[in-house]
Write a protein that holds these residues in place. Structure first.
Motif, short mmCIF file in Angstrom:
data_model
loop_
_atom_site.label_atom_id
_atom_site.label_comp_id
_atom_site.label_asym_id
_atom_site.label_seq_id
_atom_site.Cartn_x
_atom_site.Cartn_y
_atom_site.Cartn_z
N GLU A 2 0.86 -1.19 0.00
CA GLU A 2 0.00 0.00 0.00
C GLU A 2 0.90 1.23 0.00
OE1 GLU A 2 -4.05 1.58 0.47
OE2 GLU A 2 -3.26 -0.41 0.07
N PRO A 3 0.56 2.28 -0.74
CA PRO A 3 1.38 3.50 -0.70
C PRO A 3 1.60 3.96 0.74
CG PRO A 3 -0.29 3.66 -2.40
CD PRO A 3 -0.59 2.40 -1.63
N LEU A 4 2.84 3.97 1.16
CA LEU A 4 3.15 4.21 2.56
C LEU A 4 3.30 5.70 2.82
CD1 LEU A 4 5.60 1.25 3.14
CD2 LEU A 4 3.18 1.40 3.71
N ARG A 5 2.17 6.36 2.91
CA ARG A 5 2.17 7.80 3.14
C ARG A 5 1.96 8.12 4.62
NH1 ARG A 5 -3.48 8.54 3.24
NH2 ARG A 5 -4.62 6.95 2.12
N TYR A 6 2.18 7.11 5.48
CA TYR A 6 1.87 7.28 6.89
C TYR A 6 3.12 7.40 7.76
CZ TYR A 6 -2.12 5.05 4.68
OH TYR A 6 -3.11 4.71 3.81
N GLY A 7 4.30 7.42 7.16
CA GLY A 7 5.51 7.59 7.94
C GLY A 7 6.20 6.26 8.21
N ARG A 33 6.61 0.20 9.18
CA ARG A 33 7.04 -0.99 9.93
C ARG A 33 5.84 -1.82 10.36
NH1 ARG A 33 10.83 0.78 14.73
NH2 ARG A 33 9.23 2.38 14.89
N PHE A 34 4.78 -1.19 10.83
CA PHE A 34 3.58 -1.93 11.23
C PHE A 34 2.94 -2.63 10.03
CE2 PHE A 34 3.59 0.59 15.19
CZ PHE A 34 3.33 -0.44 16.09
N TYR A 35 3.05 -2.00 8.86
CA TYR A 35 2.50 -2.62 7.66
C TYR A 35 3.17 -3.96 7.40
CZ TYR A 35 1.27 -3.48 2.81
OH TYR A 35 0.82 -4.06 1.66
N TRP A 36 4.50 -3.98 7.47
CA TRP A 36 5.19 -5.24 7.19
C TRP A 36 5.07 -6.22 8.35
CZ3 TRP A 36 5.79 -6.51 2.54
CH2 TRP A 36 5.99 -5.53 1.56
N LEU A 37 4.93 -5.74 9.57
CA LEU A 37 4.63 -6.63 10.69
C LEU A 37 3.26 -7.30 10.48
CD1 LEU A 37 5.84 -4.61 13.81
CD2 LEU A 37 6.79 -6.76 12.94
N VAL A 77 -4.28 -11.57 17.56
CA VAL A 77 -4.75 -10.33 18.18
C VAL A 77 -4.06 -9.12 17.56
CG1 VAL A 77 -4.72 -9.02 20.32
CG2 VAL A 77 -5.44 -11.41 20.35
N PHE A 78 -2.74 -9.21 17.36
CA PHE A 78 -2.03 -8.10 16.72
C PHE A 78 -2.56 -7.86 15.31
CE2 PHE A 78 1.23 -6.80 13.70
CZ PHE A 78 1.57 -5.56 14.20
N HIS A 79 -2.75 -8.93 14.56
CA HIS A 79 -3.20 -8.81 13.17
C HIS A 79 -4.56 -8.11 13.10
CE1 HIS A 79 -2.50 -10.06 9.01
NE2 HIS A 79 -3.81 -10.21 8.90
N LEU A 80 -5.45 -8.45 14.02
CA LEU A 80 -6.77 -7.83 14.02
C LEU A 80 -6.69 -6.38 14.49
CD1 LEU A 80 -9.83 -7.84 13.74
CD2 LEU A 80 -9.97 -8.85 16.03
N ALA A 81 -6.00 -6.13 15.60
CA ALA A 81 -5.95 -4.77 16.16
C ALA A 81 -5.23 -3.81 15.20
CB ALA A 81 -5.24 -4.80 17.51
N ASN A 82 -4.11 -4.24 14.65
CA ASN A 82 -3.39 -3.38 13.72
C ASN A 82 -4.16 -3.24 12.40
OD1 ASN A 82 -0.87 -1.88 13.00
ND2 ASN A 82 -0.75 -3.46 11.43
N GLY A 83 -4.84 -4.32 12.00
CA GLY A 83 -5.66 -4.25 10.80
C GLY A 83 -6.81 -3.28 10.95
#
Length: 218
Positions: free
Chosen positions: A88-93, A98-102, A160-166
């Protein structure tokens, strides 16, 4: 890449995000609550929880249409994103990147864990009716092995991480949190939500390990 392919990818990404929250995410929350009933002992879990679910009308249809197929789509398309290298275009810093790839890595770990979990419970229950009759005892015996318990703890935290971060990412993707402050505040909310789910899940695992007579006391 043509505009039509780009538009199709955009639409599939939104569907992928939505399916990850409903019904897959909703099922995870229900499943953790369901497993938390283990603290009430074997009889309650086997009869009031597992027995009640097994008695539902059209259960195989519900499992296939609302759980299996959405989960397969979400996992399959997520793997496709990783293999194609299309982020996804990483326009969030940097932190959001890092959270995207996690998120992607946790998804791979979850697929491996689900193979173990489904094999240990659903498939094993189809092979051996005694497991369906006493799923509590089956899980208690399995989780009594330290390596199985460790894998379940890791799988729980990944889910849990996958859902919360998602959920946090979906709010950005769908334009619900447009400012940096809104994203930060909602991110903290999602972190708290994840901690509550993790506590619920760990409580459920503990419920399988304690003596049935002590379950109601926790």
């Amino acid at each position: 890449m043509s505009a039509s392919i780009e538009n199709r990818h955009f639409l599939l990404r939104r569907v992928h995000s939505l399916v990850g929250l409903v019904p897959v995410g909703a099922f995870l929350i229900f499943h953790l609550w369901e497993n938390s009933q283990s603290r009430l002992g074997a009889e309650h879990f086997n009869q009031q929880v597992v027995g009640a679910l097994q008695g539902l009308n059209y259960l195989p249809v519900i499992e296939i249409v609302f759980i299996a197929l959405p989960l397969l789509f979400h996992a399959g398309y997520g793997l496709g994103i990783i293999v194609s290298g299309r982020a996804e275009p990483l326009r969030y810093g940097y932190a959001r990147s890092r959270f995207y790839w996690l998120q992607r890595l946790s998804g791979i770990g979850l697929i491996l864990f689900l193979l173990l979990h489904v094999g240990l419970t659903r498939i094993a229950g189809l092979i051996d009716p005694a497991i369906r009759a006493d799923l509590f005892g089956h899980m208690q015996a399995a989780l009594s092995q330290p390596w199985v318990l460790a894998l379940y703890l890791v799988g729980l935290l990944l889910a849990v991480f996958h859902l919360a971060n998602g959920l946090s990412t979906a709010a950005i993707v769908w334009g619900l949190t447009t400012s940096a402050d809104a994203q930060r505040r909602f991110g903290w909310f999602c972190a708290g939500f994840g901690l509550l789910l993790a506590a619920l899940g760990v409580h459920g695992l503990i419920g399988f390990l304690i003596a049935p007579g002590l379950g109601a006391a926790l």
